[in-house]
Design an enzyme around this catalytic site. Structure first.
Site, mmCIF file in Angstrom:
data_model
loop_
_atom_site.group_PDB
_atom_site.id
_atom_site.type_symbol
_atom_site.label_atom_id
_atom_site.label_comp_id
_atom_site.label_asym_id
_atom_site.label_seq_id
_atom_site.Cartn_x
_atom_site.Cartn_y
_atom_site.Cartn_z
ATOM 1 N N ARG A 24 -3.705 10.450 13.670
ATOM 2 C CA ARG A 24 -3.306 9.072 13.985
ATOM 3 C C ARG A 24 -1.921 8.985 14.620
ATOM 4 O O ARG A 24 -0.993 8.412 14.068
ATOM 5 C CB ARG A 24 -3.361 8.185 12.735
ATOM 6 C CG ARG A 24 -4.743 8.077 12.136
ATOM 7 C CD ARG A 24 -4.776 7.037 11.031
ATOM 8 N NE ARG A 24 -6.120 6.912 10.468
ATOM 9 C CZ ARG A 24 -6.472 6.038 9.531
ATOM 10 N NH1 ARG A 24 -5.574 5.188 9.061
ATOM 11 N NH2 ARG A 24 -7.711 5.994 9.069
ATOM 12 N N ASP A 65 0.790 -1.226 0.000
ATOM 13 C CA ASP A 65 0.000 0.000 0.000
ATOM 14 C C ASP A 65 0.823 1.277 0.000
ATOM 15 O O ASP A 65 0.297 2.359 -0.238
ATOM 16 C CB ASP A 65 -0.932 0.032 1.215
ATOM 17 C CG ASP A 65 -1.993 -1.055 1.162
ATOM 18 O OD1 ASP A 65 -2.315 -1.507 0.042
ATOM 19 O OD2 ASP A 65 -2.491 -1.449 2.238
ATOM 20 N N ASP A 97 0.844 5.739 2.270
ATOM 21 C CA ASP A 97 -0.193 5.285 3.205
ATOM 22 C C ASP A 97 0.220 5.659 4.625
ATOM 23 O O ASP A 97 0.364 6.829 4.928
ATOM 24 C CB ASP A 97 -0.410 3.781 3.024
ATOM 25 C CG ASP A 97 -1.710 3.309 3.670
ATOM 26 O OD1 ASP A 97 -2.533 4.154 4.078
ATOM 27 O OD2 ASP A 97 -1.912 2.092 3.773
ATOM 28 N N ASP A 100 1.961 0.826 10.344
ATOM 29 C CA ASP A 100 0.677 0.139 10.513
ATOM 30 C C ASP A 100 0.912 -1.155 11.271
ATOM 31 O O ASP A 100 1.788 -1.953 10.895
ATOM 32 C CB ASP A 100 0.035 -0.172 9.155
ATOM 33 C CG ASP A 100 -0.718 1.015 8.566
ATOM 34 O OD1 ASP A 100 -0.578 2.119 9.125
ATOM 35 O OD2 ASP A 100 -1.428 0.826 7.569
#
Length: 385
Positions: A264, A184, A208, A212
Site C-alpha cells: 500500500r 484504529d 493500522d 489513511d
C-alpha cells in the site's frame, strides 16, 4: 620506441576509465548541487536563512492537489510549551489546546518534545503544526485525526508507534466535547476533509495505517515524507462500495518509501492518485495497488525491487471484473533490480492540474538525489535548512 608504444596503449586504455569517473563525479556533483531546485517544494523556502522569522511562507510552497492548503497562514503563532495531554479539557500551552481552536493558528514548539497522547488528537480547520527548529515526536499512543475539516498542514514531525485509542471523551473545539468510539491506530487519519498537506514527516510502525485518506477526502498532497517499518502504508478510499470517493484527488510526491515496508504505497479506490518522483527502497509484497477502478499515474518514480524474484511486480489489482480498462500508467519511471509496472486502460491519464498546482516531474533516475532529505529536516534558526 617500445616504451612510447606501451605508453600510448596504456593511455588509450586508461582514458575512457578516467573520463567515466569524471562524468560520474560531474553528474553526482550536479545533482547534489541542484537537488533543492529539482524539488519544487524545498526550493521554495529551504535556502532562506530567515525561515524562522517568516514561517508562514511555507504555506505558499505546496504543489499538486493540496496546493491551496493554507493551514494557519492567516492566524497567530501558537507556541506549544507543555507536552502533557488531557483529551477532554486540554490546558493552554499544550498541542491539543492549539489544535482544537476555531481560529487559524500556526503551531510551533518551544523545545524538543516527545508527546504521548491519551486519545486521538482531533485537528480543527486552518491549523499548521510546524516542527522546524526542534525535534518533535508523537508516538506510543493514539495519534492524529483530521475529520470533517479543511486547510491543515503538518510539517516536520515524527509520528510513530501509534496505538488504537479507547472510547472516551475527546474535545474537538473549545465548545464541544464528545464521546469517541476509539481510533484504529493510524498515524494520520484523514476523513471527509479537504485541502490537506503532509510534508517532511517521519512515519513508522503504527497499528493500522500510516496515512489513511477516506470518506470523500480530496485536494491533498503528501510530500517529502520518510516511511519505514510498516505493513499497510497508505490507503486512499474507504471501501469498494463507497463511491463518494470518486472525488478524491491526491498527489504523492518526493517521498521515500524506505526499508521494512510491505504494501500500500499507496492502495487506491475510485479516486485519482498522481504518484510522482518518489523513491521505493524495496517492498515485501507490492508497491502500488487498488480496487474499484481508480486512476493512477506513476510518473518519474525510482523503483528498486526486492531480491525475491516473486515480488518484482510493482502493481497489484484486486478486481472481480475487467481491470484492463482501469487507467494505470507509467511515465519516466526508473526500474531497478528487475522491478516492472503493468499498465492498463486507454486515454489520457494526466492530473489536469491548475497552473498553480502544476510542476515538472524529473526522470526517475534523478529521484534518489532529490529525496535524500525526506523526513524531518535539521533546521537551525538563522541558517538555511
Amino acid at each position: 620506441m617500445a616504451i612510447s608504444t606501451s605508453l600510448l596503449l596504456l593511455s588509450c586504455f586508461l582514458l575512457p576509465i578516467v573520463l567515466s569517473f569524471v562524468n560520474a563525479y560531474s553528474k553526482e556533483n550536479y545533482y547534489n548541487t541542484n537537488k533543492p531546485y529539482l524539488n519544487k517544494i524545498d526550493s521554495c523556502w529551504r535556502a532562506k536563512p530567515n525561515w524562522a522569522l517568516n514561517r508562514k511562507a511555507l504555506a505558499d510552497c505546496a504543489i499538486g492537489f493540496g496546493k491551496d492548503s493554507i493551514g494557519g497562514k492567516y492566524g497567530a503563532i501558537y507556541i506549544v510549551t507543555d507536552s502533557s495531554d488531557d483529551p477532554a479539557n486540554p490546558k493552554p500551552g499544550t498541542l491539543r489546546y492549539g489544535a482544537i481552536q476555531t481560529k487559524p493558528l500556526w503551531i510551533i514548539f518551544e523545545r524538543n518534545m516527545v508527546l504521548t497522547l491519551k486519545n486521538e488528537l482531533i485537528m480543527n480547520s486552518y491549523k499548521t503544526i510546524d516542527g522546524r527548529g526542534v525535534k518533535v515526536e508523537i508516538g506510543n499512543g493514539p495519534c492524529i485525526t483530521i475529520q470533517g475539516v479543511s486547510h491543515v498542514i503538518i510539517h516536520g514531525i515524527s509520528i510513530h508507534d501509534c496505538k488504537p485509542s479507547k472510547a472516551g471523551l475527546v474535545r474537538s473545539t473549545p465548545d464541544h466535547v464528545g464521546r469517541r468510539r476509539g481510533a484504529d491506530g493510524d498515524a494520520i487519519s484523514i476523513f471527509a476533509s479537504s485541502n490537506i498537506w503532509i510534508d517532511h514527516c517521519f512515519l513508522a510502525r503504527s497499528t493500522d495505517g500510516l496515512i489513511d485518506i477516506i470518506h470523500a477526502s480530496t485536494a491533498i498532497t503528501i510530500s517529502n515524507n520518510y516511511f519505514t517499518q510498516h505493513d499497510k502504508v497508505m490507503l486512499l478510499g474507504h471501501n469498494d462500495e463507497y463511491t463518494a470517493d470518486k472525488i478524491m484527488k491526491v498527489t504523492i510526491v518526493f517521498n521515500r518509501f524506505g526499508s521494512g515496508l510491505i504494501e500500500r504505497m499507496p492502495r487506491v479506490r475510485f479516486g485519482y492518485a498522481h504518484v510522482v518522483n518518489n523513491k521505493y527502497d524495496q517492498w515485501q509484497m507490492y508497491a502500488i495497488g487498488g480496487s474499484a477502478n481508480p486512476t493512477i499515474l506513476s510518473e518519474g518514480n525510482f523503483y528498486n525491487a526486492p531480491n525475491d524474484h516473486t515480488k518484482k511486480q510493482i502493481t497489484k489489482r484486486e478486481s472481480k471484473g475487467n481491470w484492463k480498462s482501469w487507467k494505470w500508467r507509467s511515465s519516466k519511471d526508473y526500474f531497478s533490480n528487475g522491478a516492472y509496472f503493468i499498465p492498463s486502460g486507454y486515454g489520457s491519464c494526466a492530473p489536469n492540474y491548475t497552473p498553480a498546482q502544476s510542476f515538472v516531474a524529473v526522470p526517475g533516475y534523478m529521484v534518489p538525489a532529490i529525496t535524500l532529505n525526506a523526513g524531518p529536516l535539521s533546521c537551525f534558526v538563522g541558517r538555511s535548512c
